[in-house]
Scaffold this motif. Structure first.
Motif, PDB file in Angstrom:
ATOM      1  N   TYR A  17      49.680  38.898  46.203  1.00 46.84           N
ATOM      2  CA  TYR A  17      48.803  39.065  45.050  1.00 46.84           C
ATOM      3  C   TYR A  17      48.460  37.694  44.471  1.00 46.84           C
ATOM      4  N   SER A  18      47.222  37.528  44.067  1.00 49.32           N
ATOM      5  CA  SER A  18      46.819  36.258  43.473  1.00 49.32           C
ATOM      6  C   SER A  18      46.476  36.406  41.994  1.00 49.32           C
ATOM      7  N   LEU A  19      46.304  37.644  41.539  1.00 50.99           N
ATOM      8  CA  LEU A  19      45.996  37.917  40.133  1.00 50.99           C
ATOM      9  C   LEU A  19      46.934  38.985  39.610  1.00 50.99           C
ATOM     10  N   LEU A  20      47.481  38.756  38.424  1.00 53.11           N
ATOM     11  CA  LEU A  20      48.404  39.697  37.815  1.00 53.11           C
ATOM     12  C   LEU A  20      48.014  39.864  36.347  1.00 53.11           C
ATOM     13  N   ARG A  21      47.583  41.072  35.991  1.00 55.58           N
ATOM     14  CA  ARG A  21      47.136  41.340  34.626  1.00 55.58           C
ATOM     15  C   ARG A  21      48.308  41.775  33.765  1.00 55.58           C
ATOM     16  N   THR A  22      48.481  41.102  32.663  1.00 54.48           N
ATOM     17  CA  THR A  22      49.509  41.480  31.695  1.00 54.48           C
ATOM     18  C   THR A  22      48.836  42.269  30.570  1.00 54.48           C
ATOM     19  N   LEU A  23      49.606  42.719  29.627  1.00 53.16           N
ATOM     20  CA  LEU A  23      49.033  43.332  28.437  1.00 53.16           C
ATOM     21  C   LEU A  23      49.107  42.379  27.252  1.00 53.16           C
TER      22      LEU A  23
END
Length: 146
Positions: free
Chosen positions: A107-113
């Motif tokens: 994975y190259s993008l990880l969305r947090t909240l």
């Protein structure tokens, strides 16, 4: 409701969405099918990972964490989805072990909240402005009456 409600609203406003799916639930009653995911992608939306199952990744053992991430990405890639290698962890829970495992699994993008506009770019700590029932009234065009 991704394909019947959210996507049409985005399309009316000439926007594309990023729909993150649990691959273990695809095709089950009440969830998207792979064909619906492919259709959404053909309409200009992205289909990305929400892991294999809807388990909080920060609570999993290292081996199980890697398996959930690897299986989801592999299944989506096999269906010609997950083009951005984007992960939205269930619950938005992210810790250093989750970020390291996501990177290790491709994975190259990880969305947090974490609420924010990403003034500093870190692909494995993407801030977001979550739009849902509680926040849609904050100026979101989709919340305006037609």
């Amino acid at each position: 409701d991704h394909s019947t409600t959210a996507a049409p609203i985005l399309e009316r406003h000439e926007r594309g969405g990023v729909f993150c799916v649990n691959t273990g639930r695809l095709g089950k009653p009440g969830y998207l099918t792979l064909d619906q995911c492919r259709e959404l992608q053909a309409r200009g939306h992205a289909i990305e990972s929400h892991s294999r199952e809807h388990k909080r990744l920060t609570t999993l053992s290292p081996g199980l964490l890697h398996r959930h991430l690897a299986d989801s990405r592999r299944e989506l890639k096999a269906a010609a989805l997950c083009r951005w290698d984007f992960l939205a962890p269930p619950g938005g829970d992210v810790d250093s072990a989750t970020a390291q495992a996501a990177r290790a699994e491709g994975y190259s993008l990880l969305r947090t909240l974490a609420w924010g506009y990403n003034r500093k770019v870190d692909g494995l700590a993407i801030e977001s402005i979550t739009i849902n029932r509680r926040t849609a009234g904050w100026g979101c065009p989709a919340s305006r009456p037609r």
